[in-house]
Every structure is written in C-alpha cells, then in structure tokens.
Design a protein around this motif. Structure first.
Motif, short mmCIF file in Angstrom:
data_model
loop_
_atom_site.label_atom_id
_atom_site.label_comp_id
_atom_site.label_asym_id
_atom_site.label_seq_id
_atom_site.Cartn_x
_atom_site.Cartn_y
_atom_site.Cartn_z
N LYS A 132 -2.21 9.80 14.79
CA LYS A 132 -1.42 9.81 15.50
C LYS A 132 -0.82 11.05 16.45
CE LYS A 132 1.26 7.81 11.59
NZ LYS A 132 1.14 6.71 11.87
N ASP A 160 -4.16 7.09 4.36
CA ASP A 160 -2.69 5.86 5.45
C ASP A 160 -3.69 5.15 5.46
OD1 ASP A 160 -0.08 5.26 6.33
OD2 ASP A 160 -0.37 6.01 8.03
N MET A 161 -4.70 5.51 5.95
CA MET A 161 -5.33 4.01 7.29
C MET A 161 -6.63 3.50 6.58
SD MET A 161 -3.11 3.23 9.09
CE MET A 161 -4.07 2.89 10.88
N LYS A 201 1.40 -1.18 -0.17
CA LYS A 201 -0.06 0.16 0.38
C LYS A 201 0.86 1.40 0.09
CE LYS A 201 -1.53 1.96 3.57
NZ LYS A 201 -0.27 2.83 4.62
N GLN A 253 -5.26 -4.51 18.72
CA GLN A 253 -4.09 -4.32 19.67
C GLN A 253 -3.57 -3.35 20.60
OE1 GLN A 253 -1.76 -4.47 16.28
NE2 GLN A 253 -1.82 -2.30 16.12
N LYS A 269 -3.01 -9.76 10.97
CA LYS A 269 -3.03 -10.00 12.23
C LYS A 269 -4.36 -11.29 12.82
CE LYS A 269 -2.79 -4.92 12.88
NZ LYS A 269 -0.91 -4.60 13.03
N ARG A 302 9.03 9.85 8.85
CA ARG A 302 8.05 9.34 7.64
C ARG A 302 7.67 10.82 7.21
NH1 ARG A 302 4.07 6.02 9.14
NH2 ARG A 302 3.46 4.92 6.67
N PHE A 333 6.51 10.82 3.30
CA PHE A 333 5.53 10.14 2.73
C PHE A 333 4.57 10.33 3.41
CE2 PHE A 333 3.11 6.70 4.52
CZ PHE A 333 1.88 6.44 3.43
N HIS A 373 -1.48 -5.10 5.19
CA HIS A 373 -1.19 -6.11 6.89
C HIS A 373 -2.11 -6.13 7.93
CE1 HIS A 373 -0.01 -2.07 8.78
NE2 HIS A 373 0.70 -2.68 9.94
N PHE A 374 -2.67 -5.21 7.70
CA PHE A 374 -3.38 -5.35 9.09
C PHE A 374 -4.78 -7.22 9.07
CE2 PHE A 374 -5.59 -1.51 11.97
CZ PHE A 374 -4.45 -1.26 11.58
N HIS A 417 -6.77 -0.41 5.50
CA HIS A 417 -6.94 -1.13 6.73
C HIS A 417 -8.27 -0.99 7.87
CE1 HIS A 417 -2.76 -0.83 6.59
NE2 HIS A 417 -2.32 0.05 7.57
N GLU A 462 -2.71 5.30 17.36
CA GLU A 462 -1.51 5.27 18.10
C GLU A 462 -0.80 6.35 18.69
OE1 GLU A 462 0.53 3.32 13.79
OE2 GLU A 462 -0.85 5.25 13.14
N ARG A 517 -2.00 3.69 22.43
CA ARG A 517 -2.17 2.77 21.12
C ARG A 517 -3.34 2.19 21.49
NH1 ARG A 517 0.44 0.09 16.97
NH2 ARG A 517 1.22 -1.96 17.16
C1 BG6 Z 1 0.62 1.44 8.08
C2 BG6 Z 1 0.51 2.89 7.96
O1 BG6 Z 1 -0.25 1.11 7.40
O2 BG6 Z 1 0.24 1.20 9.51
C3 BG6 Z 1 1.69 3.78 9.08
O3 BG6 Z 1 1.33 3.68 6.62
C4 BG6 Z 1 1.16 3.15 10.51
O4 BG6 Z 1 0.91 4.68 9.33
C5 BG6 Z 1 0.73 1.56 10.42
O5 BG6 Z 1 1.74 3.29 11.63
C6 BG6 Z 1 -0.13 0.84 11.76
O6 BG6 Z 1 -0.12 -0.04 11.95
P1 BG6 Z 1 0.55 -1.35 13.01
O7 BG6 Z 1 -0.13 -2.64 12.63
O8 BG6 Z 1 1.44 -0.84 13.73
O9 BG6 Z 1 -0.91 -0.95 13.59
#
Ligand code: BG6
Length: 475
Positions: free
Chosen positions: A328, A227-228, A140, A365, A174, A215, A218, A170-171, A232, A208, A333
């Motif tokens: 952020k 981004d999210m 992504k 998480q 998990k 970063r 980006f 990547h979510f 995700h 977060e 978190r």
């Molecule tokens: C990424 C984002 O895809 O996911 C980041 O680009 C973000 O900005 C991250 O911090 C969060 O992933 P995780 O696995 O740490 O919750």
C-alpha cells in the motif's frame, strides 16, 4: 453473462447488512443482476445486523450507494431487515421463521464471527437441505495462519458439506483474472511455451496507491502478507501455474489449482522482504507515516508491503522462480502478472546491451489487457534491433461496463457453481506456504521503511538483484 439464465429463487440472508461490503459491493452487484434479469422474481434479501433498524431504514442506507438504478428500484420492495445478535440462538429462530426453500447466507461480518454463525445456522437446522439448497458464503480473511484456517475448516465442515461453503476471493470475480484461464487454455500458442524450458521467471504484483485509511484496526492486526498473499496472490499464482484441467467442471479446475498451491515449497524467511510506508507524497496528496495513521499502534511492527520468492516444485515449473509483491502507499495502482521468457540461445544481432527477452504482461487492473514485448528490426541499412510491443486492451475489444466484480460471484452462488471459490485445501495450502515467514516475522525484526509514493523498500529490490533480475516498473 448476457446469455446467462435467470438464477433459481432464493432468500439471500446477509449478516452484516449495514457494513461497508454490503453497501458498496454486494447490493450494487445485486442491483446489476436484477437489471440484467438474472435474479428470479421471488428472490428476497434479508439483512441481519445488531443495530436498531427496519426495512425502510435499511433501504434508505443502501439507497445512497445505488440510487437512480432500475435494478435497485425493482429490488427495494424485496429488502427486509432483522435485528439480531450473531451469537444468539434466538436470532436464528427468527431467521428460520422467515426462510423457506433455497437460501444463501452471506457472512459479510468481522472474521471472528464466521465459525460461530455457521455453528448457529447448523444448530437451528438452517443448513439442512431438505426443502432447497442452503449455501454459506464466507468472506476473507479465512483464518490468520495455518492452524486457525484448519480449525475453521473443521468447524464449518462439521455443519455441512464442502459443496455448501463458498469461500470468496473477490479477485476471482475480476474479468481479467478469469481471462487468464482462457488465455492459457484457449490459445495453443501460449501453452506451448508455458514451462521451465522457455520461461525464465514470473512476477505477480498487486500494487496499491491507497494507504490504510480508515481500516487501521483491521489492517494493523493483519498486515500485507495475510491480507493479500495466501488468498489473492496465490489465486493468481494458481491460475498462471496450474496444469490444464481435464474438463471445465468446477472440481476439475479446483483440483488443479489446489495441486499447484500444494507444490509451493514453504517459503524460507530469507526469500521474503517486508516494508512499511513512511510519510510521503502520492500524486498530489501528502500521506502520514503508517504508524501515525488512526487505529495503528505507534510501535506497530505490521508490514504494509511484502515481496516473496517462491519455488513451485512441479515438472513444469521447477527452476522457475515466482516473485510476488504487494503493498500500500506505492507509486501506482498496478495489478499485473509478468511472464518473462528466456533469452535467445545465440545473440545473432549486435547490440551494446543484451537483447531484451520476450515478456508477456497480463494487466489485471487498471487498463486491463495483455501485451507482449518482443524485438524488431529498426528500419535502415544497418541490422539494428529495438524492443517493441503488441498490445491488446480489453476496453478496445469489449464493453467493460460498471461492474463490481461481485456480480459473477453472487450469480455463481445462486446457480451452485463453485469454480471461482476457494476449496478448503487451497486455503490451507496458501497458509502452509507462508507460515514460516509469518513465524519468523512474529519472532523478530521490523519492516524496512519506504517513502509513500515510492516503489517499495530496497530489500524487495535486493531479493531480485541477488538473482540478477529486476522488478517490472510499476506504472
Ligand atoms: C482486499 C484487501 O481483500 O483487497 C484490501 O483487504 C485491498 O486491503 C483489496 O485493498 C484490493 O482489492 P482491489 O480489488 O481493489 O484490487
């Protein structure tokens, strides 16, 4: 995954071999797979990047992130390096000379290269599957809005079939995200009340504490929404809201998720709030304001926080708002999904305030688990009630281990299972829903300031207060 079979052998070509993703996540995940016996003996890794380097130097660079690991020791001799410019056809001829049979091309590069790399792979015949499978993993962000995502899908699908492209989120790697489906479809109890008759609203949060850090380049061009959210958070939304698929087949599941995403009404700008962190303290760390971070424009209008109210127009969900938020530099978190049920129709038990409604919290998480808030009688002669909760913690029931989340995803690419990857229609559906907000925010206005270390901007609270609701406290 312990009962899983060894994946078929393949050459794993990683574009962006010296980048952060490769070092921190991909190679450690491959080392874990190797240690668990899930990689075939003749699996090889070919790292491609435009820097001067060689096999030994690449191993040295990676060593720092996976040292003292039995899996990595076994993998090291299979690691090779190729210097190449991602845009240059000659690099692909060099790859073609080294790659025979099955191959996975992992695009761990800046997003601007995705389309070009797929074009070059196609031109070099590297996506031709006559001698084995040829799959492409795309990181992504996939596009920056609806039009660019559509264009990128068109570009890559001109070079291969949908079954060759693995758009990663990547979510979905998990464990607790995958558990949403098991919780819903493995337990009759939940599914019975999972609808607009019983559910009042749903909150999906990815909070977060980390700030933009290194970063800036980006992130300042991207912002929290891009981004999210369409990736995700929409994947979490789809897991929570989808209809039961008619089988566990990847396409059956992906179709149900795509249908749910397609049912999200394009979000009106008045149902969105944005924020940007100001200087503050997170834990015992002092954090500068976002606009003072390195590689961030001093007059930046980029948001570091977004909250949205979504309407999902299906028989199951019409009338149930879904509130999404992510940001952020926040106080905690905390990635979680809260399903809040309706109040009881008649309040039989006297209380000064209303009986708190049942609430199911899926904690993604940290401290993965599920808890259910309900009401119980306080011991004693009076009929008094108190809120209590039933808690399941993953760590109490299972050995969680140290996984990066990429193990399952990489293994699935090798065995050809696309369940946990985004199909073209899901990606485009996510962008379609957020496009009105992207347009409105690009045209005018500024994110509202919030102190770093707080729970976000006041306008995000107002979004729920206007519906007589409140965000679940971050913890
Ligand atoms: C990424 C984002 O895809 O996911 C980041 O680009 C973000 O900005 C991250 O911090 C969060 O992933 P995780 O696995 O740490 O919750």
């Amino acid at each position: 995954m312990s009962d899983a079979e060894t994946a078929p052998p393949a050459t794993l070509v990683i574009f962006g071999a010296l980048g952060d993703l490769t070092k921190r996540l991909l190679v450690p995940a491959l080392a874990n797979l190797q240690r668990e016996g899930l990689l075939a003996d003749d699996t090889t890794l070919l790292g491609v990047s435009y820097h001067d380097s060689d096999d030994a130097q690449l191993v040295d660079v990676l060593d720092e992130f996976v040292e003292n690991d039995a899996g990595w020791d076994a993998l090291k001799p299979k690691v090779h390096y190729l210097k190449g410019d991602f845009t240059d056809p000659a690099a692909y001829q060099a790859i073609a000379d080294k790659v025979k049979g099955n191959a996975v091309f992992y695009l761990a590069t800046a997003p601007g290269f995705f389309g070009t790399i797929v074009d070059r792979l196609g031109e070099a015949g590297l996506l031709d599957q006559k001698d084995g499978f040829r799959r492409v993993v795309i990181e992504k962000p996939f596009g920056t809005d609806l039009a660019s995502a559509q264009a990128l899908n068109k570009q890559i699908l001109a070079r291969g079939g949908e079954d060759q492209f693995y758009r990663i989120d990547h979510f979905l790697g998990k464990e607790t995200v995958q558990n949403i489906m098991v919780a819903r479809f493995g337990n009759a109890l939940l599914e019975a009340v999972w609808n607009n008759r019983y559910v009042d609203h749903v909150q999906i949060t990815a909070a977060e504490t980390v700030t933009v850090g290194t970063r800036g380049k980006f992130y300042d061009a991207t912002g929290a929404l891009r981004d999210m959210v369409p990736n995700h958070l929409f994947q979490l939304l789809a897991m929570i809201g989808m209809e039961p698929p008619n089988s566990s087949d990847a396409e059956a599941i992906r179709t149900e998720k795509a249908k749910l995403i397609a049912a999200v009404r394009p979000i009106a700008p008045e149902d969105a709030a944005r924020g940007r962190y100001q200087a503050g303290t997170i834990g015992d760390e002092t954090v500068p304001a976002y606009r003072e971070e390195s590689d961030v424009a001093p007059d930046s209008r980029t948001e570091t926080y977004v909250a949205l109210k979504l309407a999902v127009e299906t028989w199951r969900w019409t009338g149930v708002p879904f509130y999404l938020r992510t940001g952020k530099g926040l106080t905690a978190r905390d990635t979680e999904i809260v399903v809040q049920f309706r109040e009881v129709p008649v309040a039989l038990f006297p209380r000064d305030d209303a009986l708190p409604p049942n609430r199911l919290v899926l904690q993604i998480q940290p401290q993965e688990g599920i808890s259910l808030a309900f009401v119980a009688k306080k011991p004693g002669p009076l009929m008094e009630t108190a809120p209590v909760s039933m808690d399941f913690r993953y760590a109490d029931a299972f050995e969680m281990g140290h996984r990066t989340g990429y193990e399952t995803l990489l293994y699935d690419v090798l065995i050809g299972d696309q369940t946990l990857f985004q199909r073209a229609d899901q990606i485009e559906g996510g962008w379609r829903a957020v496009q009105p907000v992207l347009d409105a925010w690009a045209a005018e206005g500024e994110p509202e300031g919030y102190a770093a270390g707080s729970a976000g901007p006041a306008s995000a609270d107002a979004l729920l207060e206007r519906d007589a609701r409140a965000w679940h406290a971050l913890s």
